[in-house]
Motif scaffolding. Structure first.
Motif, PDB file in Angstrom:
ATOM      1  N   ALA A 347       0.837  -1.203   0.000  1.00 11.36           N
ATOM      2  CA  ALA A 347       0.000   0.000   0.000  1.00 11.36           C
ATOM      3  C   ALA A 347       0.872   1.254   0.000  1.00 11.36           C
ATOM      4  CB  ALA A 347      -0.936  -0.005   1.203  1.00 11.36           C
ATOM      5  N   ARG A 348       1.943   1.247   0.771  1.00 14.38           N
ATOM      6  CA  ARG A 348       2.825   2.412   0.805  1.00 14.38           C
ATOM      7  C   ARG A 348       3.501   2.637  -0.548  1.00 14.38           C
ATOM      8  NH1 ARG A 348       4.658   1.035   6.095  1.00 14.38           N
ATOM      9  NH2 ARG A 348       3.822   2.452   7.661  1.00 14.38           N
ATOM     10  N   VAL A 349       4.009   1.559  -1.125  1.00  9.49           N
ATOM     11  CA  VAL A 349       4.711   1.696  -2.399  1.00  9.49           C
ATOM     12  C   VAL A 349       3.750   2.128  -3.509  1.00  9.49           C
ATOM     13  CG1 VAL A 349       5.925   0.402  -4.195  1.00  9.49           C
ATOM     14  CG2 VAL A 349       6.590   0.136  -1.795  1.00  9.49           C
ATOM     15  N   ASN A 350       2.548   1.535  -3.516  1.00  7.66           N
ATOM     16  CA  ASN A 350       1.553   1.882  -4.533  1.00  7.66           C
ATOM     17  C   ASN A 350       0.859   3.209  -4.257  1.00  7.66           C
ATOM     18  OD1 ASN A 350       2.118  -0.548  -5.746  1.00  7.66           O
ATOM     19  ND2 ASN A 350       0.211  -1.566  -5.133  1.00  7.66           N
ATOM     20  N   MET A 351       1.041   3.711  -3.035  1.00 10.10           N
ATOM     21  CA  MET A 351       0.328   4.905  -2.577  1.00 10.10           C
ATOM     22  C   MET A 351      -1.181   4.702  -2.671  1.00 10.10           C
ATOM     23  SD  MET A 351       2.568   7.011  -1.505  1.00 10.10           S
ATOM     24  CE  MET A 351       1.603   8.505  -1.367  1.00 10.10           C
ATOM     25  N   SER A 352      -1.598   3.456  -2.462  1.00 15.27           N
ATOM     26  CA  SER A 352      -3.021   3.121  -2.567  1.00 15.27           C
ATOM     27  C   SER A 352      -3.288   1.795  -1.871  1.00 15.27           C
ATOM     28  CB  SER A 352      -3.447   3.022  -4.030  1.00 15.27           C
ATOM     29  OG  SER A 352      -4.754   2.502  -4.132  1.00 15.27           O
ATOM     30  N   GLN A 353      -4.434   1.693  -1.254  1.00 18.70           N
ATOM     31  CA  GLN A 353      -4.862   0.452  -0.615  1.00 18.70           C
ATOM     32  C   GLN A 353      -5.612  -0.464  -1.566  1.00 18.70           C
ATOM     33  OE1 GLN A 353      -6.311   3.331  -0.335  1.00 18.70           O
ATOM     34  NE2 GLN A 353      -8.522   3.059  -0.511  1.00 18.70           N
ATOM     35  N   LEU A 354      -5.894   0.013  -2.778  1.00 17.65           N
ATOM     36  CA  LEU A 354      -6.726  -0.745  -3.710  1.00 17.65           C
ATOM     37  C   LEU A 354      -5.989  -1.977  -4.238  1.00 17.65           C
ATOM     38  CD1 LEU A 354      -8.236   2.250  -5.759  1.00 17.65           C
ATOM     39  CD2 LEU A 354      -9.199   1.105  -3.745  1.00 17.65           C
ATOM     40  N   GLY A 355      -6.748  -3.017  -4.527  1.00 12.32           N
ATOM     41  CA  GLY A 355      -6.176  -4.216  -5.118  1.00 12.32           C
ATOM     42  C   GLY A 355      -5.569  -5.142  -4.084  1.00 12.32           C
ATOM     43  N   GLU A 356      -4.354  -5.601  -4.353  1.00  7.09           N
ATOM     44  CA  GLU A 356      -3.730  -6.619  -3.495  1.00  7.09           C
ATOM     45  C   GLU A 356      -3.594  -6.216  -2.021  1.00  7.09           C
ATOM     46  OE1 GLU A 356      -1.025  -9.982  -5.323  1.00  7.09           O
ATOM     47  OE2 GLU A 356      -0.073  -8.016  -5.497  1.00  7.09           O
ATOM     48  N   LEU A 359      -6.853  -6.913  -0.490  1.00  5.69           N
ATOM     49  CA  LEU A 359      -7.231  -8.323  -0.550  1.00  5.69           C
ATOM     50  C   LEU A 359      -6.522  -9.130   0.530  1.00  5.69           C
ATOM     51  CD1 LEU A 359      -7.324  -8.954  -4.410  1.00  5.69           C
ATOM     52  CD2 LEU A 359      -9.265  -8.763  -2.845  1.00  5.69           C
ATOM     53  N   TYR A 360      -5.235  -8.840   0.777  1.00  2.00           N
ATOM     54  CA  TYR A 360      -4.516  -9.605   1.812  1.00  2.00           C
ATOM     55  C   TYR A 360      -4.933  -9.197   3.211  1.00  2.00           C
ATOM     56  CZ  TYR A 360      -1.732 -12.323  -1.379  1.00  2.00           C
ATOM     57  OH  TYR A 360      -1.362 -13.240  -2.327  1.00  2.00           O
ATOM     58  N   TYR A 361      -5.285  -7.942   3.386  1.00  2.00           N
ATOM     59  CA  TYR A 361      -5.871  -7.500   4.649  1.00  2.00           C
ATOM     60  C   TYR A 361      -7.206  -8.198   4.881  1.00  2.00           C
ATOM     61  CZ  TYR A 361      -8.618  -4.166   7.499  1.00  2.00           C
ATOM     62  OH  TYR A 361      -9.451  -3.571   8.425  1.00  2.00           O
ATOM     63  N   GLU A 375     -13.061  -1.497  -0.102  1.00  2.00           N
ATOM     64  CA  GLU A 375     -11.718  -0.913  -0.168  1.00  2.00           C
ATOM     65  C   GLU A 375     -11.735   0.587  -0.416  1.00  2.00           C
ATOM     66  OE1 GLU A 375      -9.489  -2.639  -3.418  1.00  2.00           O
ATOM     67  OE2 GLU A 375     -11.275  -2.757  -4.663  1.00  2.00           O
ATOM     68  N   THR A 376     -12.792   1.099  -1.035  1.00  2.00           N
ATOM     69  CA  THR A 376     -12.860   2.534  -1.346  1.00  2.00           C
ATOM     70  C   THR A 376     -13.220   3.372  -0.124  1.00  2.00           C
ATOM     71  OG1 THR A 376     -15.169   2.316  -2.038  1.00  2.00           O
ATOM     72  CG2 THR A 376     -13.476   2.082  -3.748  1.00  2.00           C
ATOM     73  N   THR A 377     -13.587   2.733   0.983  1.00  2.00           N
ATOM     74  CA  THR A 377     -13.937   3.503   2.184  1.00  2.00           C
ATOM     75  C   THR A 377     -12.689   3.957   2.946  1.00  2.00           C
ATOM     76  OG1 THR A 377     -14.086   1.514   3.568  1.00  2.00           O
ATOM     77  CG2 THR A 377     -16.097   2.223   2.424  1.00  2.00           C
ATOM     78  N   TYR A 378     -11.508   3.434   2.583  1.00  2.00           N
ATOM     79  CA  TYR A 378     -10.261   3.816   3.244  1.00  2.00           C
ATOM     80  C   TYR A 378      -9.501   4.834   2.396  1.00  2.00           C
ATOM     81  CZ  TYR A 378     -10.932  -0.704   5.649  1.00  2.00           C
ATOM     82  OH  TYR A 378     -11.431  -1.770   6.359  1.00  2.00           O
TER      83      TYR A 378
END
Length: 446
Positions: A347-356, A359-361, A375-378
Motif C-alpha cells: 500500500a505504501r509503495v503503490n500509494m493506494s490500498q486498492l487491489g492486493e 485483498l490480503y488484509y 476498499e474505497t472507504t479507506y
C-alpha cells in the motif's frame, strides 16, 4: 562465574540420543576448541541455541510477556512495580525483566558466534552442505536475537565474535542502522538454508528454513523502512513457501506446527514453556488478559474467545493452553503476519490500498468471520492504521504489537499511558552499565 554483558557460557547439548529435538542435556563452560571436534558436536551446539531461545528469560516467557505488558494487554496477579511500570511506560533502570532479557540475548548471540566462528574451521564434515547449513542456522538465530534487541533498546553493542574470559567487555553501543545491516547480512546468507529437512522428523522439526529467513527478512525490512524489499520477500514467502492459512484459528496453538507456521519453537516435557504453566486457569496462574483486550475485538470476531479464555469471569491468556504438562509450542513467525506485512508495504509503495493490499488484509478478516468495509472507504493512512490494528488482534499475546505500534508511532495514541517517543525503547540495564562504563543510557532513563 560472574555474568558480564556477554555470557561466556557455551550452552550446548549432547546428541547421544537424537530421538527428540528437545532431548537435550546442557554442557556448561566447555572450551569451544575442545567441543567443536566433530560434526555431531557441531550440530549439538546449533540445537543448543534453539534451547537457549526457549528459556523463561526469552521466548519461554519474558520475550513475549514483557512487550505485552508494555502494550497494556496483560496484567499480573499482584501489582508489583516491575510489571506495572511497563504499563505506565516508566520502567526503572534496575528492572529485572529488562536485565534478564538482555543477558539471555547475549547468551544466545555468543552461542551463535561460537558456531559461526568454529564450524568453518572444521575439516571432518561428511558433506560441506551440512557444514554450511549449521552456520546459516546460527546466523538466522543471531539475526532474530539482534532484531529483538534493536527493537527493544535501539543502539546495542554489536558483537560477532565469541567472547571468552579474556575478552574486552567494555564495548560501546552500535548505532541501530548498523545493527540492522548485520541482521540483513546474516539473513541473506540464511536464505540458502534448506527449504525443508529430511531424515528424523523429531530432530529437524522447528529448525530454521530458507523461508523462515525470507519471512524474517520481510519483517526486518519493514522495520528498517525498506518497503520494496519487504514486498519482495513477503511475496516470495506467500507465493512459493508452500504455507497455507488454517481454517480454525485456535488450531494454530492447539496443534503443533500448523500449515501456516513458518518458524515455531518446539517445547516438550523436558523443555517446558514457563509462560504456559503460569497463564492458565490453575492455582499457579500469574498472568491474565487485561480486561480491555476483550473489547478490542468485534463481537463476532472468531479469534476473541480463543485468544481470551474466560472462566468464572476471569480472563486468561488463551493461546498457551497446553499447560499440563506445559508443552505449548511458540509460533514465532506465521503466514498471517506476512500477509499483513505485504498489505502494508505494498500500500505504501503503490500509494493506494486498492487491489492486493486490501485483498490480503481482507483475507485475515475473512478467516476471523468478519465483514470488511469496501476498499474505497479507506484512504492510505486509515488503511495502514487498519492493517496495524488487525495485526494487533491477530498477534495478540505473541509479543509483537508493542514493537509494531512503536515502529509507526501509533503507540503514542493507542497504547501509552505516558506518551513519549523516547520511551518506545527500554532502559539499558543499570547493572550492565556499572560493569561496562562504555554503555550509555537511553535518553528517557538518564
Amino acid at each position: 562465574m560472574r555474568q558480564h554483558i556477554f555470557l561466556i557460557l557455551v550452552f550446548v547439548i549432547t546428541l547421544s540420543s537424537c530421538d527428540d529435538f528437545l532431548d537435550k542435556t546442557p554442557i556448561d563452560q566447555i572450551a569451544s576448541e575442545e567441543y567443536f571436534d566433530n560434526q555431531n558436536s557441531a550440530e549439538a551446539a546449533v540445537l543448543g541455541i534453539y534451547r537457549l531461545m526457549e528459556s523463561p528469560f526469552y521466548y519461554g516467557q519474558s520475550m513475549i510477556i514483557v512487550p505485552e505488558f508494555a502494550a497494556g494487554h496483560v496484567r499480573h496477579a499482584m501489582s508489583y512495580p516491575e510489571y506495572v511500570n511497563f504499563q505506565s511506560n516508566e520502567i526503572r533502570i534496575d528492572n529485572p525483566w529488562v536485565a534478564n532479557i538482555w543477558a539471555q540475548s547475549y547468551s544466545i548471540i555468543n552461542a551463535a558466534n561460537n558456531v559461526i566462528e568454529q564450524v568453518p574451521l572444521m575439516n571432518n564434515f561428511t558433506a560441506e552442505e551440512f557444514q554450511a547449513q549449521l552456520i546459516r542456522e546460527a546466523k538466522f538465530l543471531r539475526a532474530l536475537t539482534y532484531f529483538n534487541m534493536v527493537r527493544s533498546w535501539g543502539d546495542v553493542p554489536l558483537i560477532t565474535l565469541p567472547t571468552t574470559s579474556s575478552s574486552n567487555f567494555n564495548v560501546s553501543r552500535t548505532q541501530a542502522h548498523v545493527v540492522y545491516e548485520n541482521i540483513i547480512e546474516d539473513l541473506r546468507d540464511a536464505v540458502n538454508l534448506p527449504r525443508s529437512y529430511n531424515g528424523s522428523e523429531s530432530i529437524n522439526k522447528g529448525r530454521a528454513t530458507q523461508y523462515a529467513a525470507k519471512a524474517l527478512l520481510a519483517k526486518v525490512y519493514l522495520y528498517a523502512g525498506n518497503d520494496n524489499m519487504a514486498i519482495f520477500y513477503a511475496k516470495d514467502v506467500i507465493e512459493n513457501g508452500g504455507y497455507l492459512p488454517v481454517d480454525d484459528y485456535g488450531s494454530i496453538w492447539l496443534n503443533e506446527n500448523s500449515s501456516e507456521s513458518i518458524f515455531e519453537l518446539q517445547f516438550d516435557e523436558q523443555g517446558t514453556n514457563t509462560l504456559a504453566s503460569v497463564s492458565n486457569p490453575t492455582g499457579a496462574a500469574l498472568f491474565f488478559a487485561s480486561d480491555k483486550v476483550y473489547n478490542m475485538f468485534e463481537p463476532n470476531d472468531q479469534r476473541r474467545d480463543f485468544t481470551i479464555n474466560t472462566e468464572n469471569d476471569i480472563k486468561y491468556i488463551g493461546k498457551f493452553r497446553n499447560y499440563n504438562p506445559a508443552t505449548q509450542n511458540v509460533p514465532v513467525i506465521r503466514l498471517s503476519e506476512i500477509f499483513l506485512i505485504y498489505a502494508e508495504a505494498l500500500a505504501r509503495v503503490n500509494m493506494s490500498q486498492l487491489g492486493e493490499p486490501y485483498l490480503y488484509y481482507k483475507k485475515i478478516r475473512d478467516r476471523a468471520g468478519l465483514t470488511t468495509p469496501d476498499e474505497t472507504t479507506y484512504d492510505l493512512n486509515s488503511f495502514i492504521n487498519a492493517v496495524q490494528r488487525e495485526k494487533r488482534l491477530e498477534l495478540m499475546f505473541e509479543g509483537e504489537a508493542w514493537y509494531d505500534y512503536t515502529r509507526t508511532g501509533l503507540a503514542l495514541t493507542e497504547m501509552m499511558e505516558t506518551p513519549s517517543q523516547d520511551r518506545f525503547i527500554f532502559p539499558i540495564p543499570q547493572g550492565e552499565r556499572e560493569l561496562n562504563k562504555n554503555l550509555g543510557q537511553n535518553s528517557a532513563y538518564e
